[in-house]
Design a protein around this motif. Sequence first.
Motif, PDB file in Angstrom:
ATOM      1  N   ALA A 141      -4.302  -4.079  -6.402  1.00 48.76           N
ATOM      2  CA  ALA A 141      -5.486  -4.898  -5.438  1.00 48.76           C
ATOM      3  C   ALA A 141      -5.075  -4.663  -3.746  1.00 48.76           C
ATOM      4  O   ALA A 141      -6.244  -4.721  -3.207  1.00 48.76           O
ATOM      5  CB  ALA A 141      -5.254  -5.930  -6.100  1.00 48.76           C
ATOM      6  N   ALA A 142      -4.066  -4.056  -3.015  1.00 46.58           N
ATOM      7  CA  ALA A 142      -4.139  -3.730  -2.197  1.00 46.58           C
ATOM      8  C   ALA A 142      -5.474  -2.961  -1.918  1.00 46.58           C
ATOM      9  O   ALA A 142      -5.691  -1.988  -1.955  1.00 46.58           O
ATOM     10  CB  ALA A 142      -2.922  -3.645  -1.452  1.00 46.58           C
ATOM     11  N   PRO A 143      -5.660  -2.832   0.102  1.00 43.94           N
ATOM     12  CA  PRO A 143      -6.463  -2.020   0.905  1.00 43.94           C
ATOM     13  C   PRO A 143      -6.099  -0.680   1.020  1.00 43.94           C
ATOM     14  O   PRO A 143      -4.756  -0.687   1.167  1.00 43.94           O
ATOM     15  CB  PRO A 143      -6.907  -2.964   2.014  1.00 43.94           C
ATOM     16  CG  PRO A 143      -6.100  -4.029   2.390  1.00 43.94           C
ATOM     17  CD  PRO A 143      -5.227  -4.045   0.570  1.00 43.94           C
ATOM     18  N   GLU A 144      -6.664   0.144   1.182  1.00 43.52           N
ATOM     19  CA  GLU A 144      -5.584   1.684   1.178  1.00 43.52           C
ATOM     20  C   GLU A 144      -5.306   2.171   2.299  1.00 43.52           C
ATOM     21  O   GLU A 144      -3.889   2.254   2.326  1.00 43.52           O
ATOM     22  CB  GLU A 144      -7.423   2.572   1.577  1.00 43.52           C
ATOM     23  CG  GLU A 144      -6.556   3.407   0.913  1.00 43.52           C
ATOM     24  CD  GLU A 144      -6.264   4.204  -0.544  1.00 43.52           C
ATOM     25  OE1 GLU A 144      -5.557   5.225  -0.466  1.00 43.52           O
ATOM     26  OE2 GLU A 144      -6.952   3.644  -0.993  1.00 43.52           O
ATOM     27  N   GLU A 147      -2.143   0.209   3.011  1.00 38.94           N
ATOM     28  CA  GLU A 147      -1.359  -0.831   2.406  1.00 38.94           C
ATOM     29  C   GLU A 147      -0.716  -0.038   0.995  1.00 38.94           C
ATOM     30  O   GLU A 147       0.602  -0.133   0.871  1.00 38.94           O
ATOM     31  CB  GLU A 147      -1.853  -2.672   1.772  1.00 38.94           C
ATOM     32  CG  GLU A 147      -1.920  -3.113   3.212  1.00 38.94           C
ATOM     33  CD  GLU A 147      -1.694  -4.033   2.818  1.00 38.94           C
ATOM     34  OE1 GLU A 147      -1.620  -4.961   2.163  1.00 38.94           O
ATOM     35  OE2 GLU A 147      -2.551  -5.326   3.622  1.00 38.94           O
ATOM     36  N   LYS A 148      -1.547   1.143   0.235  1.00 33.22           N
ATOM     37  CA  LYS A 148      -1.218   1.153  -1.100  1.00 33.22           C
ATOM     38  C   LYS A 148      -0.412   1.906  -0.878  1.00 33.22           C
ATOM     39  O   LYS A 148       0.789   2.168  -1.775  1.00 33.22           O
ATOM     40  CB  LYS A 148      -2.271   2.008  -1.539  1.00 33.22           C
ATOM     41  CG  LYS A 148      -3.762   1.364  -1.791  1.00 33.22           C
ATOM     42  CD  LYS A 148      -4.505   2.024  -2.356  1.00 33.22           C
ATOM     43  CE  LYS A 148      -5.481   1.384  -3.029  1.00 33.22           C
ATOM     44  NZ  LYS A 148      -4.849   0.020  -4.468  1.00 33.22           N
ATOM     45  N   THR A 149      -0.082   3.129   0.467  1.00 37.74           N
ATOM     46  CA  THR A 149       1.005   4.092   0.635  1.00 37.74           C
ATOM     47  C   THR A 149       2.981   3.461   0.314  1.00 37.74           C
ATOM     48  O   THR A 149       3.362   3.656  -0.227  1.00 37.74           O
ATOM     49  CB  THR A 149       0.847   5.215   1.329  1.00 37.74           C
ATOM     50  OG1 THR A 149      -0.235   5.854   1.412  1.00 37.74           O
ATOM     51  CG2 THR A 149       2.452   6.236   1.408  1.00 37.74           C
ATOM     52  N   ALA A 150       2.478   2.242   1.365  1.00 38.22           N
ATOM     53  CA  ALA A 150       3.758   0.743   1.017  1.00 38.22           C
ATOM     54  C   ALA A 150       3.945   0.443   0.037  1.00 38.22           C
ATOM     55  O   ALA A 150       5.581   0.813  -0.310  1.00 38.22           O
ATOM     56  CB  ALA A 150       3.609   0.267   2.505  1.00 38.22           C
ATOM     57  N   LEU A 151       3.371   0.275  -0.828  1.00 37.99           N
ATOM     58  CA  LEU A 151       3.355  -0.640  -1.883  1.00 37.99           C
ATOM     59  C   LEU A 151       3.119   0.449  -3.019  1.00 37.99           C
ATOM     60  O   LEU A 151       4.694  -0.151  -3.611  1.00 37.99           O
ATOM     61  CB  LEU A 151       2.221  -0.870  -2.345  1.00 37.99           C
ATOM     62  CG  LEU A 151       1.520  -2.517  -1.392  1.00 37.99           C
ATOM     63  CD1 LEU A 151       0.478  -3.296  -1.838  1.00 37.99           C
ATOM     64  CD2 LEU A 151       2.820  -3.633  -1.410  1.00 37.99           C
ATOM     65  N   PHE A 152       3.290   1.838  -3.272  1.00 37.02           N
ATOM     66  CA  PHE A 152       3.944   2.385  -4.025  1.00 37.02           C
ATOM     67  C   PHE A 152       5.069   2.920  -3.944  1.00 37.02           C
ATOM     68  O   PHE A 152       5.529   3.480  -5.133  1.00 37.02           O
ATOM     69  CB  PHE A 152       2.474   3.617  -3.835  1.00 37.02           C
ATOM     70  CG  PHE A 152       3.161   4.869  -5.366  1.00 37.02           C
ATOM     71  CD1 PHE A 152       3.005   5.069  -6.091  1.00 37.02           C
ATOM     72  CD2 PHE A 152       3.963   5.791  -4.944  1.00 37.02           C
ATOM     73  CE1 PHE A 152       2.800   5.210  -7.855  1.00 37.02           C
ATOM     74  CE2 PHE A 152       3.965   7.516  -5.832  1.00 37.02           C
ATOM     75  CZ  PHE A 152       3.789   5.994  -7.314  1.00 37.02           C
ATOM     76  N   ALA A 153       4.833   2.815  -2.473  1.00 40.93           N
ATOM     77  CA  ALA A 153       7.241   3.382  -2.489  1.00 40.93           C
ATOM     78  C   ALA A 153       7.228   2.645  -2.988  1.00 40.93           C
ATOM     79  O   ALA A 153       9.062   2.577  -3.516  1.00 40.93           O
ATOM     80  CB  ALA A 153       6.896   3.840  -1.357  1.00 40.93           C
ATOM     81  N   ALA A 154       7.593   0.803  -2.987  1.00 38.53           N
ATOM     82  CA  ALA A 154       7.909  -0.241  -3.351  1.00 38.53           C
ATOM     83  C   ALA A 154       8.102  -0.156  -4.796  1.00 38.53           C
ATOM     84  O   ALA A 154       9.372  -0.447  -5.353  1.00 38.53           O
ATOM     85  CB  ALA A 154       7.776  -1.016  -2.566  1.00 38.53           C
ATOM     86  N   ALA A 155       6.726   0.337  -5.311  1.00 31.33           N
ATOM     87  CA  ALA A 155       6.969   0.051  -6.529  1.00 31.33           C
ATOM     88  C   ALA A 155       7.784   1.240  -7.183  1.00 31.33           C
ATOM     89  O   ALA A 155       8.291   1.259  -8.956  1.00 31.33           O
ATOM     90  CB  ALA A 155       5.443   0.299  -7.459  1.00 31.33           C
ATOM     91  N   PHE A 156       7.967   2.197  -6.993  1.00 30.42           N
ATOM     92  CA  PHE A 156       8.288   3.651  -7.577  1.00 30.42           C
ATOM     93  C   PHE A 156       9.992   3.242  -7.466  1.00 30.42           C
ATOM     94  O   PHE A 156      10.716   3.593  -8.237  1.00 30.42           O
ATOM     95  CB  PHE A 156       8.173   4.327  -6.413  1.00 30.42           C
ATOM     96  CG  PHE A 156       8.689   5.950  -7.115  1.00 30.42           C
ATOM     97  CD1 PHE A 156       8.273   6.350  -8.235  1.00 30.42           C
ATOM     98  CD2 PHE A 156      10.262   6.374  -6.749  1.00 30.42           C
ATOM     99  CE1 PHE A 156       8.842   7.634  -8.387  1.00 30.42           C
ATOM    100  CE2 PHE A 156      10.595   7.564  -7.204  1.00 30.42           C
ATOM    101  CZ  PHE A 156       9.637   8.207  -8.066  1.00 30.42           C
ATOM    102  N   GLY A 157      10.255   2.397  -5.875  1.00 29.95           N
ATOM    103  CA  GLY A 157      11.826   2.322  -6.146  1.00 29.95           C
ATOM    104  C   GLY A 157      12.345   0.960  -7.323  1.00 29.95           C
ATOM    105  O   GLY A 157      13.053   0.890  -7.685  1.00 29.95           O
TER     106      GLY A 157
END
Length: 225
Positions: free
Chosen positions: A118-121, A123-133
């Motif tokens: 749902a995040a704008p572009e 913010e996506k990289t940081a949120l993906f890294a958090a989800a990957f963690g």
Amino acid sequence: MQHQSTLPLFSVLAFLGTGLLFAGTLLHPMHADPNIAAEAFAEYAADRHWVVSHLLQLAGLWAMIGALVLLARRLEEGPARSWARLGAAVAIASMATAAALQAVDGVALKAMVDRWTAAPEPEKTALFAAAFGVRQIEIGLASMNSLLLGFMAAIVGTAVAIDGRLPRWTGLIGIAGGIATTASGIVIAYTGFSAPAMAIGMPANLALMAWLIALAVLSWKRALT
């Protein structure tokens, strides 16, 4: 005998647990490769039944483990007392690990992948890294959960084989299924949710479910006397 009244509950928990676990697994999305994070996260975010499926899996697993705890209590009355007590102890640890796994997988990971999609572009990289963690924590817990479940099945299977009130083959199936489940936990630890891990883990899980049903039916008929 002292624990005779546990037998009906053992059978009920065995059948209920396998049914709930099977239902939860059917609801779980399985199209994306779980080892390709971006594809898997997108599938998880789109799934409306994610939390329900994982709660069903947890309830099913708890019921199945609870059934084996009751069986172990019955086996404590015979020559396999030490093995039965050890199996019951590992079973309790398995319940705790299963709960931690579903807290991370069924709740935390879902929240993270929802925010990522749902995040704008920017913010996506940081949120993906958090989800990957969070995913890596899930993998670690899944590995430990498989190890504990495998140890539990192998130990209880050994107790059944030594006890002698049920057919020896039922104990050997538990030992074999437990070894396979333990092996899947080791493979998950090294490779995550890879194809080899799934190829070992899924048949092992089905074997343990079938084993528990067989134990429930035979225990009810023979009353372990």
